[in-house]
Design a protein around this motif. Structure first.
Motif, mmCIF file in Angstrom:
data_model
loop_
_atom_site.group_PDB
_atom_site.id
_atom_site.type_symbol
_atom_site.label_atom_id
_atom_site.label_comp_id
_atom_site.label_asym_id
_atom_site.label_seq_id
_atom_site.Cartn_x
_atom_site.Cartn_y
_atom_site.Cartn_z
ATOM 1 N N GLU A 1 -1.169 2.724 -4.100
ATOM 2 C CA GLU A 1 -2.417 3.396 -4.470
ATOM 3 C C GLU A 1 -2.541 4.779 -3.837
ATOM 4 O OE1 GLU A 1 -5.608 0.849 -3.420
ATOM 5 O OE2 GLU A 1 -4.994 -0.793 -4.767
ATOM 6 N N ALA A 2 -1.802 5.026 -2.759
ATOM 7 C CA ALA A 2 -1.914 6.306 -2.060
ATOM 8 C C ALA A 2 -1.180 7.430 -2.778
ATOM 9 C CB ALA A 2 -1.387 6.174 -0.628
ATOM 10 N N THR A 3 -0.381 7.092 -3.768
ATOM 11 C CA THR A 3 0.373 8.117 -4.491
ATOM 12 C C THR A 3 0.255 7.901 -5.979
ATOM 13 O OG1 THR A 3 2.577 9.020 -4.926
ATOM 14 C CG2 THR A 3 2.458 6.710 -4.264
ATOM 15 N N LYS A 4 0.227 8.984 -6.729
ATOM 16 C CA LYS A 4 0.204 8.900 -8.187
ATOM 17 C C LYS A 4 1.585 9.141 -8.783
ATOM 18 C CE LYS A 4 -4.629 10.347 -8.469
ATOM 19 N NZ LYS A 4 -5.586 11.345 -9.012
ATOM 20 N N ARG A 5 2.576 9.323 -7.943
ATOM 21 C CA ARG A 5 3.937 9.576 -8.423
ATOM 22 C C ARG A 5 4.684 8.263 -8.623
ATOM 23 N NH1 ARG A 5 2.426 13.772 -5.339
ATOM 24 N NH2 ARG A 5 3.134 15.861 -5.940
ATOM 25 N N PRO A 6 5.366 8.091 -9.728
ATOM 26 C CA PRO A 6 6.123 6.857 -9.958
ATOM 27 C C PRO A 6 7.159 6.578 -8.871
ATOM 28 C CG PRO A 6 5.942 8.111 -11.999
ATOM 29 C CD PRO A 6 5.408 8.990 -10.908
ATOM 30 N N PHE A 7 7.809 7.623 -8.355
ATOM 31 C CA PHE A 7 8.838 7.425 -7.334
ATOM 32 C C PHE A 7 8.261 6.751 -6.100
ATOM 33 C CE2 PHE A 7 11.032 9.245 -3.524
ATOM 34 C CZ PHE A 7 12.184 8.486 -3.624
ATOM 35 N N GLY A 8 7.105 7.228 -5.627
ATOM 36 C CA GLY A 8 6.500 6.645 -4.440
ATOM 37 C C GLY A 8 6.129 5.188 -4.644
ATOM 38 N N GLY A 9 5.552 4.877 -5.797
ATOM 39 C CA GLY A 9 5.168 3.503 -6.074
ATOM 40 C C GLY A 9 6.362 2.566 -6.145
ATOM 41 N N LEU A 10 7.406 2.983 -6.853
ATOM 42 C CA LEU A 10 8.609 2.147 -6.986
ATOM 43 C C LEU A 10 9.321 1.995 -5.650
ATOM 44 C CD1 LEU A 10 9.870 3.642 -10.358
ATOM 45 C CD2 LEU A 10 9.128 1.278 -10.017
ATOM 46 N N LEU A 11 9.354 3.077 -4.873
ATOM 47 C CA LEU A 11 10.019 3.028 -3.566
ATOM 48 C C LEU A 11 9.317 2.043 -2.637
ATOM 49 C CD1 LEU A 11 12.158 4.322 -1.651
ATOM 50 C CD2 LEU A 11 10.387 5.955 -0.976
ATOM 51 N N SER A 12 8.007 2.134 -2.547
ATOM 52 C CA SER A 12 7.262 1.233 -1.678
ATOM 53 C C SER A 12 7.383 -0.211 -2.146
ATOM 54 C CB SER A 12 5.795 1.652 -1.644
ATOM 55 O OG SER A 12 5.054 0.825 -0.762
ATOM 56 N N ALA A 13 7.261 -0.442 -3.448
ATOM 57 C CA ALA A 13 7.369 -1.804 -3.985
ATOM 58 C C ALA A 13 8.755 -2.387 -3.735
ATOM 59 C CB ALA A 13 7.057 -1.797 -5.478
ATOM 60 N N GLY A 14 9.802 -1.600 -4.019
ATOM 61 C CA GLY A 14 11.170 -2.092 -3.867
ATOM 62 C C GLY A 14 11.510 -2.443 -2.429
#
Length: 384
Positions: A310-323
């Motif tokens: 939620e802290a980022t709107k960039r797909p890279f940040g979301g995928l990186l944190s999730a992975g």
């Protein structure tokens, strides 16, 4: 009294200005590392007497130093804006591939598998598969982020994510079947989240399962014989392998409240009590309440790691944190599932809890990257 208040205020000010990102992740990681020092000290008694002439403090000092190094690594990585990881992911994943190839032919063999590289001069061992997990998830996140809105064609799909995942997991598979299968599963989950077409994932998954099963049956990996035996023992209800026997006994002795700090008896009989089966020692000493507390902490890490998206709107940040969150938490639950007999013995360790230098340091890197994502980013940075 005023001096005490001033000291407390200074400490709070330092924490506020230096420990950025999700405070829950910081708190849980620190608590687990501190708790692990006590449990590893207790669980390593057998190795201290058999390998270090009774020097029980050896593993205490070693693990304490590694925990401190892990925190230092986590601290410095979390200060890096996650967007800058974009520039090193490709180098990281290809360096891990080279290290895995080197390990396959020239690595140090432990338990009939070449998983380690001996570092000259300092005499320490390094496990490239730990580096490969972080590097692959990071680069896969970047690849998926760049295609998440533009779609895929068959050539792009097989050149980057599928071929890359297959190469890294295949190299790990030759010496560590469980780690390779777990990493492959997380990569497929991440590709599903990254909107890779389902029909590609379905047929690729069938192919992966087929070739992995064939490789184990044909004994074409360094540990395929061990994998066959463990799987056969797991499904044979008349046989309980030695590791599981000792693990069940340890947890049964623990009861609700546990035997007490450093009072484990089964640590003398459990194989790798400070590594693979440290959860059993923790339950024996701290009881079901202690084991439940540890499970809850990993569940909170899972929740907070996914919430960091939620802290980022960039797909890279979301995928990186999730992975990276999936990697850390799935390894933890895999280790605990082995301990209670839900899955065959795999040799997975508890992240941030088991003894192990490579695991601690690269888990620190992974958590630092998750914290970096949870910090968010400047609005003027280039969108990726």
């Amino acid at each position: 009294m005023d001096l005490l208040h001033k000291s407390r205020d200074k400490t709070q000010a330092w924490i506020t200005s230096n420990l950025k990102g999700d405070p829950w992740i910081w708190g849980i990681c620190i608590v687990m590392l501190l708790w692990s020092i006590v449990v590893v000290y207790s669980a390593s008694v057998k190795d201290a007497y058999s390998q270090k002439d009774g020097d029980t403090e050896y593993y205490l000092y070693k693990h304490s130093v590694l925990c401190a190094l892990s925190l230092v690594v986590m601290f410095y990585v979390h200060r890096i804006p996650y967007i800058k990881f974009v520039y090193v992911t490709r180098l990281a994943v290809w360096s891990s591939i080279l290290l895995l190839i080197f390990t396959m032919f020239f690595g140090t063999s432990v338990n009939d598998a070449s998983r380690w590289i001996e570092i000259p001069i300092i005499g320490q061992r390094f496990q490239p598969s730990e580096w490969a997990k972080v590097a692959l998830i990071s680069h896969l996140s970047l690849i998926l982020a760049r295609h998440i809105k533009g779609g895929w064609n068959t050539r792009e799909l097989f050149m980057e994510p599928l071929a890359l995942v297959g190469l890294v997991c295949g190299l790990i598979f030759t010496s560590n079947v469980s780690t390779a299968m777990m990493l492959a599963g997380i990569c497929f989950l991440l590709m599903y989240v990254g909107k890779v077409p389902l029909h590609y994932l379905f047929f690729t998954a069938i192919g992966v399962v087929f070739f992995a099963t064939l490789a184990i049956l044909l004994n074409s990996t360094q540990r395929s014989g061990t994998a066959q035996n463990r799987i056969a023992a797991f499904f044979d209800k008349d046989v309980v392998v030695y590791q599981s026997q000792q693990s069940y006994m340890a947890m049964a002795r623990g009861g609700i409240y546990g035997e007490g700090v450093a009072k484990s008896r089964q640590r003398r009989f459990l194989p790798e009590p400070q590594k693979d089966f440290i959860f059993a020692v923790a339950v024996e000493e701290y009881g079901t309440l202690g084991g439940t507390a540890l499970i809850i902490m990993y569940l909170i890490l899972l929740y907070r790691g996914l919430k960091a998206i939620e802290a980022t709107k960039r797909p890279f940040g979301g995928l990186l944190s999730a992975g990276l969150t999936f990697v850390v938490v799935s390894q933890a639950f895999s280790a605990m599932a082995v301990t209670v007999g839900l899955v065959p013995v795999t040799g997975q360790t508890l992240p941030f809890f088991s003894q192990g230098g490579t695991s601690l340091l690269f888990t620190g890197i992974a958590m630092g990257m998750i914290l970096s994502v949870s910090r968010g980013e400047k609005m003027d940075e280039q969108r990726i």
